[in-house]
Write a protein that holds these residues in place. Structure first.
Motif, PDB file in Angstrom:
ATOM      1  N   THR A 180       0.839  -1.198   0.000  1.00  0.00           N
ATOM      2  CA  THR A 180       0.000   0.000   0.000  1.00  0.00           C
ATOM      3  C   THR A 180       0.871   1.243   0.000  1.00  0.00           C
ATOM      4  O   THR A 180       0.615   2.210  -0.734  1.00  0.00           O
ATOM      5  N   ALA A 181       1.916   1.225   0.822  1.00  0.00           N
ATOM      6  CA  ALA A 181       2.824   2.371   0.885  1.00  0.00           C
ATOM      7  C   ALA A 181       3.512   2.612  -0.452  1.00  0.00           C
ATOM      8  O   ALA A 181       3.672   3.765  -0.890  1.00  0.00           O
ATOM      9  N   ILE A 182       3.903   1.545  -1.129  1.00  0.00           N
ATOM     10  CA  ILE A 182       4.555   1.679  -2.441  1.00  0.00           C
ATOM     11  C   ILE A 182       3.607   2.319  -3.450  1.00  0.00           C
ATOM     12  O   ILE A 182       3.986   3.223  -4.205  1.00  0.00           O
ATOM     13  N   ILE A 183       2.339   1.859  -3.462  1.00  0.00           N
ATOM     14  CA  ILE A 183       1.371   2.397  -4.427  1.00  0.00           C
ATOM     15  C   ILE A 183       1.012   3.842  -4.093  1.00  0.00           C
ATOM     16  O   ILE A 183       0.897   4.693  -4.987  1.00  0.00           O
ATOM     17  N   VAL A 184       0.848   4.137  -2.800  1.00  0.00           N
ATOM     18  CA  VAL A 184       0.581   5.521  -2.383  1.00  0.00           C
ATOM     19  C   VAL A 184       1.744   6.423  -2.793  1.00  0.00           C
ATOM     20  O   VAL A 184       1.550   7.532  -3.318  1.00  0.00           O
ATOM     21  N   PHE A 185       2.972   5.970  -2.584  1.00  0.00           N
ATOM     22  CA  PHE A 185       4.161   6.725  -2.993  1.00  0.00           C
ATOM     23  C   PHE A 185       4.129   6.986  -4.499  1.00  0.00           C
ATOM     24  O   PHE A 185       4.433   8.086  -4.967  1.00  0.00           O
ATOM     25  N   HIS A 186       3.736   5.966  -5.252  1.00  0.00           N
ATOM     26  CA  HIS A 186       3.681   6.058  -6.713  1.00  0.00           C
ATOM     27  C   HIS A 186       2.741   7.167  -7.161  1.00  0.00           C
ATOM     28  O   HIS A 186       3.056   7.932  -8.093  1.00  0.00           O
ATOM     29  N   TYR A 187       1.594   7.275  -6.522  1.00  0.00           N
ATOM     30  CA  TYR A 187       0.591   8.245  -6.966  1.00  0.00           C
ATOM     31  C   TYR A 187       0.735   9.627  -6.326  1.00  0.00           C
ATOM     32  O   TYR A 187       0.260  10.615  -6.895  1.00  0.00           O
ATOM     33  N   MET A 188       1.374   9.716  -5.164  1.00  0.00           N
ATOM     34  CA  MET A 188       1.403  10.995  -4.458  1.00  0.00           C
ATOM     35  C   MET A 188       2.783  11.641  -4.356  1.00  0.00           C
ATOM     36  O   MET A 188       2.878  12.828  -4.070  1.00  0.00           O
ATOM     37  N   VAL A 189       3.814  10.862  -4.546  1.00  0.00           N
ATOM     38  CA  VAL A 189       5.158  11.414  -4.395  1.00  0.00           C
ATOM     39  C   VAL A 189       5.907  11.401  -5.723  1.00  0.00           C
ATOM     40  O   VAL A 189       6.254  12.447  -6.265  1.00  0.00           O
ATOM     41  N   ARG A 190       6.130  10.207  -6.228  1.00  0.00           N
ATOM     42  CA  ARG A 190       6.872  10.082  -7.483  1.00  0.00           C
ATOM     43  C   ARG A 190       6.471   8.780  -8.176  1.00  0.00           C
ATOM     44  O   ARG A 190       6.491   7.723  -7.537  1.00  0.00           O
ATOM     45  N   PRO A 191       6.119   8.835  -9.459  1.00  0.00           N
ATOM     46  CA  PRO A 191       5.754   7.599 -10.167  1.00  0.00           C
ATOM     47  C   PRO A 191       6.898   6.593 -10.158  1.00  0.00           C
ATOM     48  O   PRO A 191       8.061   6.948 -10.369  1.00  0.00           O
ATOM     49  N   ILE A 192       6.552   5.342  -9.876  1.00  0.00           N
ATOM     50  CA  ILE A 192       7.553   4.272  -9.850  1.00  0.00           C
ATOM     51  C   ILE A 192       7.661   3.678 -11.248  1.00  0.00           C
ATOM     52  O   ILE A 192       6.672   3.184 -11.800  1.00  0.00           O
ATOM     53  N   GLU A 193       8.843   3.725 -11.808  1.00  0.00           N
ATOM     54  CA  GLU A 193       9.044   3.211 -13.158  1.00  0.00           C
ATOM     55  C   GLU A 193       9.033   1.690 -13.164  1.00  0.00           C
ATOM     56  O   GLU A 193       9.234   1.036 -12.134  1.00  0.00           O
ATOM     57  N   PHE A 194       8.818   1.136 -14.355  1.00  0.00           N
ATOM     58  CA  PHE A 194       8.689  -0.312 -14.514  1.00  0.00           C
ATOM     59  C   PHE A 194       9.903  -1.049 -13.980  1.00  0.00           C
ATOM     60  O   PHE A 194       9.774  -2.070 -13.290  1.00  0.00           O
ATOM     61  N   THR A 195      11.087  -0.564 -14.261  1.00  0.00           N
ATOM     62  CA  THR A 195      12.306  -1.256 -13.826  1.00  0.00           C
ATOM     63  C   THR A 195      12.406  -1.259 -12.301  1.00  0.00           C
ATOM     64  O   THR A 195      12.798  -2.262 -11.698  1.00  0.00           O
ATOM     65  N   TRP A 196      12.062  -0.127 -11.667  1.00  0.00           N
ATOM     66  CA  TRP A 196      12.077  -0.068 -10.204  1.00  0.00           C
ATOM     67  C   TRP A 196      10.986  -0.953  -9.610  1.00  0.00           C
ATOM     68  O   TRP A 196      11.182  -1.589  -8.574  1.00  0.00           O
ATOM     69  N   PHE A 197       9.845  -0.980 -10.278  1.00  0.00           N
ATOM     70  CA  PHE A 197       8.742  -1.815  -9.816  1.00  0.00           C
ATOM     71  C   PHE A 197       9.138  -3.286  -9.815  1.00  0.00           C
ATOM     72  O   PHE A 197       8.908  -4.006  -8.837  1.00  0.00           O
ATOM     73  N   MET A 198       9.744  -3.752 -10.899  1.00  0.00           N
ATOM     74  CA  MET A 198      10.152  -5.153 -10.989  1.00  0.00           C
ATOM     75  C   MET A 198      11.208  -5.481  -9.939  1.00  0.00           C
ATOM     76  O   MET A 198      11.181  -6.556  -9.333  1.00  0.00           O
ATOM     77  N   THR A 199      12.113  -4.551  -9.703  1.00  0.00           N
ATOM     78  CA  THR A 199      13.146  -4.767  -8.689  1.00  0.00           C
ATOM     79  C   THR A 199      12.522  -4.880  -7.295  1.00  0.00           C
ATOM     80  O   THR A 199      12.853  -5.785  -6.512  1.00  0.00           O
ATOM     81  N   ALA A 200      11.598  -3.947  -6.994  1.00  0.00           N
ATOM     82  CA  ALA A 200      10.939  -3.965  -5.689  1.00  0.00           C
ATOM     83  C   ALA A 200      10.125  -5.232  -5.505  1.00  0.00           C
ATOM     84  O   ALA A 200      10.130  -5.847  -4.427  1.00  0.00           O
TER      85      ALA A 200
END
Length: 418
Positions: A180-200
């Motif tokens: 939830t924190a990762i998705i909230v960060f994605h929409y409210m702070v900085r979009p998470i790119e595909f490469t970072w998403f796969m790594t996470a």
């Protein structure tokens, strides 16, 4: 150059949209489960899960397409005086959860040190204590990300919450809070790119797989609850042949190091359980709502059978005569979200269940598209998407999580849009 261009295009995709994230996790979960290292043969899987998984996937995706193309949104007309009251209600839930959490600690239910406590928590206290992490996660997102851009304070709160619930051995809330924190960060702070998403995704997946492996490998063998004794073979005429067969298949599995099998242990187990639920219902008939009715166990008087214990009993009933436990006695079994719907109502249940998941997730997503960059609605979307995604393995069998989904869905429609 082509690889770099492809990555640039992928990085522009919203990985957490309803079209992509949930279906992607379905694919990863079952694709990795195919590396079974001999477990499918050992448990004698004869039913392919592919038709059930494909049915659920198509039902979900079709509902997402319909709701997104129609831009449906759920609205409730309320007086302005009642809008914006979600935050005080969350404070109330946090207070109730804190009391329940303190009672858990006082009663000695510290599951991180005691496997028996972890497997048999007090259901009522577990239900109410969950309100603490749920409300605190919401409130932290609201005050530290929506109202004030204090990312450090939000991360500190997240670490404290994860520590508190890891202490009592609740792994599912920890996973829910992280994603939830990762998705909230994605929409409210900085979009998470595909490469970072796969790594996470890889790091989080491996971390929790290794936690499960560590718990399994460090069990105290002197505790009866950790016994690995097998049931007696009921076929007295063929005992020797069956035991020899089982021993050979176990030896074949053990050719692969434990740490390697531990990487996708939960995925393979989910695959096995779904296949066995298909086999059970083919022989005995569908449960016709009994599994979902057992969700109410924590709030009903008297001793109740919990949903995952019911699943363990059903799947074990197919294997104990052959001298095999799918789930050891005294333990519970996660049915997967597919198995949960299928066990009660077959393909009809899978179609309706995944259609409902697609409907709820996409309605919330549509609502996030009509609000500002930072909003209460985006917290609700992140949370509900995470719950359904985690439930792909665990099943949606916790009354507390169902309450949280309903709370998020309703309050996101009445909360003021910023």
């Amino acid at each position: 150059m082509k690889i770099r261009h492809t990555l640039q295009e992928l990085n522009r995709i919203d990985m957490f949209s309803p079209y992509l994230f949930f279906p992607f996790v379905i694919f990863i979960y079952f694709a990795t489960s195919l590396f079974d290292f001999g477990r499918f043969e050992y448990f004698d899987l004869t039913y392919s899960v592919a038709p059930v998984v494909l049915t659920g996937f198509l039902s979900y995706w079709l509902m997402v397409w319909i709701v997104r193309s129609k831009n449906w949104r759920f609205t409730i007309t309320l007086p302005d005086s009642l809008r914006g009251k979600s935050i005080p209600l969350l404070f109330l839930l946090a207070g109730v959860g804190l009391v329940a959490y303190i009672l858990l600690i006082i009663s000695g239910q510290i599951g991180i040190f005691d496997a028996e406590v972890r497997r048999n928590p007090n259901p009522s206290l577990q239900f109410f204590s969950a309100m603490l992490w749920f409300a605190a996660l919401y409130l932290g997102s609201w005050f530290f990300l929506v109202k004030n851009r204090k990312i450090g304070a939000f991360l500190l709160l997240l670490i404290i919450l994860i520590g508190l619930f890891a202490l009592i051995g609740y792994i599912t809330p920890v996973i829910v809070m992280l994603f939830t924190a990762i998705i909230v960060f994605h929409y409210m702070v900085r979009p998470i790119e595909f490469t970072w998403f796969m790594t996470a995704l890889l790091i989080v997946g491996l971390t929790f797989s290794m936690i499960g492996f560590y718990q399994l490998s460090t069990e105290d063998p002197s505790n009866p609850l950790n016994s690995r004794d097998l049931p007696e073979v009921s076929d007295e005429l063929n005992v020797d042949q069956i035991e020899e067969r089982n021993a050979l298949l176990r030896a074949k599995m053990e050719e692969t190091p434990d740490v390697i099998r531990g990487i996708n242990y939960k995925n393979v187990t989910g695959h096995v359980v779904l296949s066995k639920l298909m086999e059970y219902t083919d022989q005995e008939g569908y449960l016709l709502g009994d599994l979902h009715a057992s969700i109410l166990g924590p709030v009903l008087p008297g001793e109740q059978i919990m949903p995952r214990k019911l699943v363990a009993e059903l799947t074990n009933s197919l294997s104990v005569e052959e001298g095999i436990y799918i789930t050891r006695p005294g333990r519970t079994t996660s049915p997967t979200l597919f198995g949960q719907f299928y066990a009660d109502f077959g393909y009809v249940g899978v179609i309706l269940g995944f259609g409902l998941a697609g409907f709820l997730i996409t309605i919330l997503y549509n609502q996030t598209r009509q609000v500002g960059e930072r909003s209460y609605q985006k917290i609700a979307y992140a949370f509900v998407l995470t719950i359904f995604t985690v439930s792909l393995h665990t099943g949606l069998l916790d009354l507390g999580l169902i309450f949280m989904i309903l709370f998020a869905f309703v309050t996101s429609t009445v909360e003021k849009k910023i």
